[in-house]
Design a protein around this motif. Structure first.
Motif, mmCIF file in Angstrom:
data_model
loop_
_atom_site.group_PDB
_atom_site.id
_atom_site.type_symbol
_atom_site.label_atom_id
_atom_site.label_comp_id
_atom_site.label_asym_id
_atom_site.label_seq_id
_atom_site.Cartn_x
_atom_site.Cartn_y
_atom_site.Cartn_z
ATOM 1 N N PRO A 8 -7.888 0.799 -2.094
ATOM 2 C CA PRO A 8 -7.359 1.575 -0.964
ATOM 3 C C PRO A 8 -7.081 0.676 0.238
ATOM 4 N N ASP A 15 2.919 11.248 -5.006
ATOM 5 C CA ASP A 15 1.657 11.933 -5.301
ATOM 6 C C ASP A 15 1.045 12.504 -4.023
ATOM 7 N N ALA A 16 1.138 11.763 -2.931
ATOM 8 C CA ALA A 16 0.566 12.223 -1.666
ATOM 9 C C ALA A 16 1.281 13.471 -1.164
ATOM 10 N N ASP A 38 5.512 5.808 -6.010
ATOM 11 C CA ASP A 38 4.851 6.817 -6.847
ATOM 12 C C ASP A 38 3.617 7.397 -6.171
ATOM 13 N N ARG A 39 2.876 6.574 -5.446
ATOM 14 C CA ARG A 39 1.691 7.076 -4.762
ATOM 15 C C ARG A 39 2.073 7.965 -3.577
ATOM 16 N N GLY A 62 -4.911 -1.925 -6.762
ATOM 17 C CA GLY A 62 -5.332 -0.529 -6.785
ATOM 18 C C GLY A 62 -6.333 -0.174 -5.712
ATOM 19 N N GLU A 117 -6.636 8.047 0.640
ATOM 20 C CA GLU A 117 -6.622 8.343 -0.794
ATOM 21 C C GLU A 117 -5.401 7.770 -1.506
ATOM 22 N N PHE A 118 -4.247 7.787 -0.842
ATOM 23 C CA PHE A 118 -3.004 7.479 -1.566
ATOM 24 C C PHE A 118 -2.376 6.145 -1.190
ATOM 25 N N GLN A 150 3.290 2.459 -2.176
ATOM 26 C CA GLN A 150 4.048 2.544 -3.416
ATOM 27 C C GLN A 150 4.779 3.893 -3.474
ATOM 28 N N TYR A 209 0.815 -1.217 0.000
ATOM 29 C CA TYR A 209 0.000 0.000 0.000
ATOM 30 C C TYR A 209 0.847 1.265 0.000
ATOM 31 N N THR A 263 -2.759 2.942 -1.717
ATOM 32 C CA THR A 263 -3.506 2.003 -2.550
ATOM 33 C C THR A 263 -2.621 0.816 -2.920
ATOM 34 N N ASP A 306 0.179 16.308 -3.325
ATOM 35 C CA ASP A 306 -1.212 16.697 -3.094
ATOM 36 C C ASP A 306 -1.342 17.516 -1.815
#
Length: 671
Positions: free
Chosen positions: A518, A363-364, A359-360, A516, A508-509, A357, A355, A511, A367
């Motif tokens: 959550p 992104d977090a 890249d995620r 994919g 949200e992030f 990752q 959970y 995942t 964001d």
């Protein structure tokens, strides 16, 4: 002029043209840049006009741009993508640069002009930022030895040059030990290891050119190996290699280097009239005195040690239940702590890690920066110094703010740890320039790249430093971004870690890498509930390192640092099964340069503030309260070192904090 380092860069946002720069360019570029800087300094020192802020202080701010450009590129690649050629260049450059800046600080004519401006400062109608820059410039000259004469001045120059050589040697020795050691694993040795550790070990074997999985001394690989391997013999072998870095004898042994560094620092401080190096170093920090630092550390040490000792009893019982007799050892702690976490919090890191990752998590971080400060991030397709690197154009309301570069994966050419640096800082004088900021980490490479929760915290931490650089809004580069007191510089980074703990961010992030989906709510709750798990261990290993650093510098330099380290740990009652986070031969924070010398405590000092600062958001109604975010940017992130750190924090919070919020946040006292 064919040397790309000395040309105007016709690249997006004036990013260094890494595809055109070779190692052969660095030495001649440095020589030309040093010559140009010397000419600029001579022009300022020999100016026949009366000294004023513009022709002396601002002139110094303008000088050395070519040198900054060359060094910004060189130190980026030297730290993150070292080669034998770059290591040799670094050994050559270190004494040369030390001598160059020593000559500037010892320039009597130049110092006389700075002192002249300082003496008439009340009549100059300076802005607050200009007054601050003047004070810092004058103080910097004095603390560098500008007021020394004769043999004392000459000796100061010798000391600085030797310290530069030793710091480089310390770093390169540590890198060599970390790069050269690895432990090959058979297929049977992989039993009990989760897939993400096995994948990382196989990737590390490929990187080392070995036919099979290996454990290296990269923290992102050795720590999970120590957490999950049921093979106590292999854990011990790996841990002992980790502990032996810089202390194995031979050419890469750092123990004598550490002793010489400490002696030279003490001599340097006494030349300047200070009783100890710690007294000298802390004078300009928020803490001000060694006693203030010691008081803070001991206030945290006592409850942390109590917690760690209670935890050790539990872990020892678990070990004995496994049929392993004797005392809990340092190579046992992480293994049994992980089993305890799984049992008490029903939290399986192997199940949790997909959970997180990479890249995620990037992104977090982006964001959160968008919700707090309105920043947006668009990928940039530009040549960088390594294929693993990636870049983004950072904008706000359509206006360019900064370039952000991320270099996330461990490799043999990269020194250990994680850091943030600016190849170019923000400034408005002598012309507008926007920053180019780099985050460097050492995460295990896999496909997809998965992080531990601690890794994700590191990513957010370094991005907090990056925000401090990117949101800087000052006139002079010498006070921009992270150019602040050492015990204030970790506030933005440690504060930003709190947003990873915000449930809506994880929802949200976080995942799953394959599905994919959550993170399930019950797992998310467990992750947050376990946030203070094993905090006694983490606090003890950190505070012990900080207390050793302080003791090394607050008194007579020890002839045998390892013996003195052992004495200090005995004095404070260091638990047997816990080691310092950074033992002396590996303590790059303290011995690779002066940055954190007498200052490793600063993470804890900043944590006192970051715990209190995040409470300001909670008191205002939530982690993304816009008014609190605006105040944070206005008073701290955009202000750099343009005002005193205590003033900046008080402007944000209305007061200075106490240690209670930190102890609550670490679970060392009741919430």
């Amino acid at each position: 002029m064919t040397n790309p380092l000395l040309q105007d860069w016709q690249t997006p946002f004036d990013i260094a043209p890494f595809d055109r720069i070779s190692d052969d360019d660095f030495a001649p570029a440095l020589e030309e840049a040093l010559t140009a800087h010397n000419a600029e300094i001579a022009a300022i020192a020999e100016n026949p006009d009366p000294a004023d802020f513009a022709n002396t202080i601002e002139a110094l701010e303008s000088a050395g741009r070519a040198l900054d450009k060359v060094l910004g590129v060189f130190f980026t690649v030297a730290g993150a993508d070292s080669t034998p050629a770059r290591e040799k260049l670094q050994r050559d450059f270190s004494p040369k640069l030390a001598a160059h800046f020593s000559e500037i600080s010892a320039n009597k004519a130049l110092f006389a002009r700075v002192a002249e401006v300082w003496e008439k400062r009340d009549d100059l109608d300076l802005t607050d930022e200009q007054a601050r820059v003047l004070m810092l410039t004058h103080r910097g000259f004095v603390r560098a030895g500008a007021a020394l004469d004769g043999q004392e001045a000459a000796r100061m120059k010798e000391i600085k040059g030797r310290l530069a050589v030793l710091g480089t040697q310390f770093t390169q020795n540590l890198l060599a030990d970390e790069r050269n050691w690895y432990m090959e694993l058979t297929e049977d040795d992989l039993t009990g290891l989760p897939d993400f550790v096995v994948d990382a070990a196989r990737a590390a074997g490929e990187e080392k050119g070995v036919d099979g999985p290996v454990v290296t001394l990269s923290r992102s690989l050795i720590v999970p190996f120590l957490q999950f391997s049921p093979r106590r013999d292999l854990r011990e072998r790996a841990f002992r290699a980790w502990e032996a870095r810089g202390a194995g004898g031979g050419e890469t042994d750092n123990r004598a280097i550490a002793a010489e560094i400490l002696a030279l620092r003490e001599e340097r401080a006494k030349l300047l009239g200070y009783e100890t190096f710690a007294t000298y170093k802390l004078e300009t920090e928020m803490a001000k005195t060694p006693q203030a630092v010691r008081d803070l550390l001991m206030e945290v040490w006592t409850p942390a040690k109590t917690q760690a000792e209670a935890d050790a009893e539990v872990l020892t019982g678990m070990m004995h239940a496994d049929g392993v007799n004797g005392d809990l050892a340092p190579w046992d702690w992480r293994y049994y702590a992980e089993k305890r976490r799984a049992a008490e919090h029903d939290l399986d890191e192997a199940a949790m890690k997909p959970y997180f990752q990479l890249d995620r998590m990037i992104d977090a971080a982006f964001d959160c920066a968008n919700r707090l400060f309105g920043l947006e991030f668009a990928p940039l397709d530009v040549p960088l110094y390594h294929p693993d690197c990636r870049a983004w154009d950072v904008t706000r309301n359509g206006e360019h703010v900064a370039v952000f570069i991320g270099d996330y994966f461990a490799r043999g050419s990269k020194r250990s740890g994680a850091w943030c640096s600016a190849m170019r800082g923000q400034a408005k004088f002598p012309k507008e320039q926007r920053p180019v900021v780099i985050n460097v980490c050492n995460f295990a490479k896999s496909d997809p790249a998965l992080l531990s929760y601690d890794d994700a915290c590191t990513l957010f931490h370094e991005f907090g430093h990056a925000l401090h650089q990117m949101l800087s809004d000052v006139t002079y580069e010498s006070v921009s971004g992270t150019s602040v007191a050492r015990d204030f510089v970790e506030l933005p980074s440690q504060l930003y870690e709190h947003w990873l703990e915000v449930p809506e961010v994880l929802a949200e992030f976080a995942t799953h890498a394959r599905t994919g989906e959550p993170m399930p709510r019950d797992m998310l709750d467990k992750v947050l509930a376990a946030g203070t798990f094993d905090m006694g261990f983490q606090t003890v290993e950190y505070v012990a390192s900080a207390l050793v650093d302080l003791a090394f510098h607050d008194g007579t330099a020890p002839a045998d640092p390892m013996a003195r380290q052992a004495e200090i740990l005995t004095e404070i009652g260091m638990p047997e099964a816990i080691r310092m986070r950074h033992a002396t031969p590996q303590f790059a924070h303290v011995f690779s340069g002066d940055g954190y010398s007498s200052g490793y405590y600063s993470y804890m000092w900043s944590e006192v503030m970051d715990a209190d600062a995040f409470e300001a958001f909670e008191e205002a109604g939530g982690a993304f309260d816009p008014h609190t975010a605006a105040a944070l940017e206005r008073h701290i992130l955009s202000s750099g070192g343009s005002r005193d750190a205590a003033e900046l924090y008080t402007a944000f919070r209305g007061r200075l904090p106490g240690v209670e919020a930190l102890l609550r946040g670490r679970g060392l006292i009741a919430a």
